[in-house]
Scaffold this motif. Structure first.
Motif, PDB file in Angstrom:
ATOM      1  N   GLU A 193       1.332   0.200  -4.821  1.00  0.00           N
ATOM      2  CA  GLU A 193       0.893   0.507  -3.529  1.00  0.00           C
ATOM      3  C   GLU A 193       0.652  -0.731  -2.535  1.00  0.00           C
ATOM      4  O   GLU A 193       0.284  -0.570  -1.436  1.00  0.00           O
ATOM      5  CB  GLU A 193      -0.118   1.412  -3.460  1.00  0.00           C
ATOM      6  CG  GLU A 193       0.017   2.828  -3.954  1.00  0.00           C
ATOM      7  CD  GLU A 193      -1.185   3.964  -4.174  1.00  0.00           C
ATOM      8  OE1 GLU A 193      -2.100   3.355  -3.454  1.00  0.00           O
ATOM      9  OE2 GLU A 193      -0.758   4.826  -4.498  1.00  0.00           O
ATOM     10  N   GLY A 194       0.651  -1.850  -3.105  1.00  0.00           N
ATOM     11  CA  GLY A 194       0.259  -3.067  -2.574  1.00  0.00           C
ATOM     12  C   GLY A 194       0.963  -3.424  -1.299  1.00  0.00           C
ATOM     13  O   GLY A 194       2.242  -3.336  -1.414  1.00  0.00           O
ATOM     14  N   GLN A 195       0.411  -3.777  -0.061  1.00  0.00           N
ATOM     15  CA  GLN A 195       1.242  -3.992   0.981  1.00  0.00           C
ATOM     16  C   GLN A 195       1.868  -5.318   1.023  1.00  0.00           C
ATOM     17  O   GLN A 195       3.004  -5.496   1.224  1.00  0.00           O
ATOM     18  CB  GLN A 195       0.169  -4.061   2.280  1.00  0.00           C
ATOM     19  CG  GLN A 195       0.896  -4.508   3.507  1.00  0.00           C
ATOM     20  CD  GLN A 195       0.164  -4.574   4.751  1.00  0.00           C
ATOM     21  OE1 GLN A 195      -1.218  -4.938   4.533  1.00  0.00           O
ATOM     22  NE2 GLN A 195       0.715  -4.761   5.987  1.00  0.00           N
TER      23      GLN A 195
ATOM     24  N   VAL B 246       2.881  -4.268   9.854  1.00  0.00           N
ATOM     25  CA  VAL B 246       1.807  -4.073  10.817  1.00  0.00           C
ATOM     26  C   VAL B 246       0.917  -2.650  10.351  1.00  0.00           C
ATOM     27  O   VAL B 246      -0.082  -2.158  10.924  1.00  0.00           O
ATOM     28  CB  VAL B 246       2.707  -3.376  12.095  1.00  0.00           C
ATOM     29  CG1 VAL B 246       3.310  -4.761  12.874  1.00  0.00           C
ATOM     30  CG2 VAL B 246       3.594  -2.457  12.011  1.00  0.00           C
ATOM     31  N   ILE B 247       1.235  -2.171   9.251  1.00  0.00           N
ATOM     32  CA  ILE B 247       0.565  -1.107   8.874  1.00  0.00           C
ATOM     33  C   ILE B 247      -0.009  -1.096   7.361  1.00  0.00           C
ATOM     34  O   ILE B 247       0.612  -1.790   6.330  1.00  0.00           O
ATOM     35  CB  ILE B 247       1.443   0.623   8.540  1.00  0.00           C
ATOM     36  CG1 ILE B 247       2.069   0.654   9.825  1.00  0.00           C
ATOM     37  CG2 ILE B 247       0.749   1.508   8.123  1.00  0.00           C
ATOM     38  CD1 ILE B 247       1.282   1.085  11.155  1.00  0.00           C
ATOM     39  N   ASN B 248      -1.580  -1.112   7.423  1.00  0.00           N
ATOM     40  CA  ASN B 248      -2.220  -1.338   6.020  1.00  0.00           C
ATOM     41  C   ASN B 248      -2.179  -0.193   5.232  1.00  0.00           C
ATOM     42  O   ASN B 248      -2.189  -0.220   4.082  1.00  0.00           O
ATOM     43  CB  ASN B 248      -3.524  -1.770   6.492  1.00  0.00           C
ATOM     44  CG  ASN B 248      -3.696  -3.332   6.995  1.00  0.00           C
ATOM     45  OD1 ASN B 248      -2.625  -4.052   7.024  1.00  0.00           O
ATOM     46  ND2 ASN B 248      -4.384  -3.194   7.914  1.00  0.00           N
ATOM     47  N   ASP B 249      -2.524   1.085   5.540  1.00  0.00           N
ATOM     48  CA  ASP B 249      -2.748   2.210   4.939  1.00  0.00           C
ATOM     49  C   ASP B 249      -1.199   2.588   4.213  1.00  0.00           C
ATOM     50  O   ASP B 249      -0.184   2.584   4.878  1.00  0.00           O
ATOM     51  CB  ASP B 249      -2.934   3.481   5.703  1.00  0.00           C
ATOM     52  CG  ASP B 249      -3.235   4.520   5.053  1.00  0.00           C
ATOM     53  OD1 ASP B 249      -4.001   4.883   4.183  1.00  0.00           O
ATOM     54  OD2 ASP B 249      -2.159   5.597   4.957  1.00  0.00           O
ATOM     55  N   TYR B 250      -1.112   2.778   2.863  1.00  0.00           N
ATOM     56  CA  TYR B 250      -0.094   3.083   2.068  1.00  0.00           C
ATOM     57  C   TYR B 250       0.917   4.142   2.495  1.00  0.00           C
ATOM     58  O   TYR B 250       2.050   3.941   2.732  1.00  0.00           O
ATOM     59  CB  TYR B 250      -0.373   3.125   0.544  1.00  0.00           C
ATOM     60  CG  TYR B 250       0.727   3.750  -0.301  1.00  0.00           C
ATOM     61  CD1 TYR B 250       1.745   2.607  -0.792  1.00  0.00           C
ATOM     62  CD2 TYR B 250       0.799   5.043  -0.974  1.00  0.00           C
ATOM     63  CE1 TYR B 250       2.854   3.010  -1.444  1.00  0.00           C
ATOM     64  CE2 TYR B 250       1.928   5.395  -1.756  1.00  0.00           C
ATOM     65  CZ  TYR B 250       2.744   4.339  -1.712  1.00  0.00           C
ATOM     66  OH  TYR B 250       3.770   4.696  -2.816  1.00  0.00           O
ATOM     67  N   ALA B 251       0.092   5.450   2.722  1.00  0.00           N
ATOM     68  CA  ALA B 251       0.815   6.558   2.893  1.00  0.00           C
ATOM     69  C   ALA B 251       1.681   6.613   4.561  1.00  0.00           C
ATOM     70  O   ALA B 251       2.696   6.672   4.535  1.00  0.00           O
ATOM     71  CB  ALA B 251      -0.009   7.809   2.852  1.00  0.00           C
ATOM     72  N   THR B 252       0.634   5.880   5.316  1.00  0.00           N
ATOM     73  CA  THR B 252       1.200   5.586   6.708  1.00  0.00           C
ATOM     74  C   THR B 252       2.349   4.522   6.620  1.00  0.00           C
ATOM     75  O   THR B 252       3.291   4.718   7.372  1.00  0.00           O
ATOM     76  CB  THR B 252       0.047   5.132   7.624  1.00  0.00           C
ATOM     77  OG1 THR B 252      -1.005   6.101   7.510  1.00  0.00           O
ATOM     78  CG2 THR B 252       0.621   5.115   9.273  1.00  0.00           C
TER      79      THR B 252
END
Length: 245
Positions: free
Chosen positions: A71-73, A171-177
């Motif tokens: 899940e890591g960005q 640009v998105i940090n949250d995994y699901a988003t």
């Protein structure tokens, strides 16, 4: 009285009519050349669209697979960058080799055609028989495909397509988003590339919509299969990461 006759005297003719030459750029040869140039430009644009589509789908599927396993960005971004660079290099090399072979074949065919034409006109001299470029003029050489341009264009198109999922993941940090944003951005770009590619191929409106739909569905299948196959490795990856810590 003797009957007088008029005899043709060549000295009496001072201004003989000369054959008319075609003026302007409306001759059949020029029209054919213009049509071929437009066709080649359309082919180049269509190839660029297909290359961008390949970069988009390959990079997105790779990022989805890595994102499923971890899940890591930063892992998703690194996988996308690696896929973009490797894919662009692969596309450039493949296109260079393919177009180089095509250029060699077209050059041989052009030389043979011009040689036969010159032989029919009996205009070839013996001292020029060893010159390989004798029968190929400058314009013909310019119309031959350039492998360097083809390789650069293919790599650039692949990289451009790879930017869409990479920007979404950055640009998105949250995994699901982040997963949702990457899928949505890739889907919009896939539909766009599929429609534009069909338009450049001369398809009608209904065919353009059908082509965009096919590309979109194919992209969804590719992303879903990659994500589903690597998702079971999520627990293994977390365990490995825990042991390293």
């Amino acid at each position: 009285m003797p009957h007088s006759q008029d005899h043709y005297n060549p000295n009496m003719v001072h201004d003989s009519p000369e054959p008319l030459e075609p003026c302007g750029d409306h001759t059949p040869d020029n029209k054919q050349t213009t049509r071929m140039d437009r066709l080649k430009r359309a082919q180049w644009l269509r190839a660029a669209i297909l290359g961008a589509n390949d970069g988009l789908l390959s990079t997105t599927s790779l990022m989805m697979g890595v994102g499923a396993a971890h899940e890591g960005q930063w892992f998703m971004i690194l996988s996308g960058l690696a896929g973009a660079i490797a894919g662009a290099c692969s596309m450039a090399v493949g296109e260079f080799v393919s177009v180089s072979t095509q250029r060699d074949i077209e050059l041989v065919v052009t030389q043979e055609h011009a040689l036969n034409k010159n032989l029919n006109l009996q205009e070839i001299k013996l001292e020029n028989s060893n010159n390989d470029q004798l029968v190929v003029d400058h314009d013909e050489n310019e119309r031959l495909p350039n492998p360097y341009k083809a390789g650069a264009a293919s790599a650039s198109a692949f990289l451009c397509g790879s930017l869409f999922p990479l920007v979404g993941a950055m640009v998105i940090n949250d995994y699901a988003t982040r997963i949702v944003v990457v899928v949505v951005v890739a889907s919009l770009a896939l539909a766009l590339f599929g429609g534009v590619g069909a338009m450049l191929g001369g398809s009608g409106r209904s065919s353009v919509r059908a082509s965009a739909t096919r590309v979109l569905i194919g992209g969804w299948v590719s992303m879903a299969v990659t994500y589903a196959l690597l998702k079971p490795l999520d627990s293994v990856t977390d365990k490995r990461m825990g042991e390293d810590d």
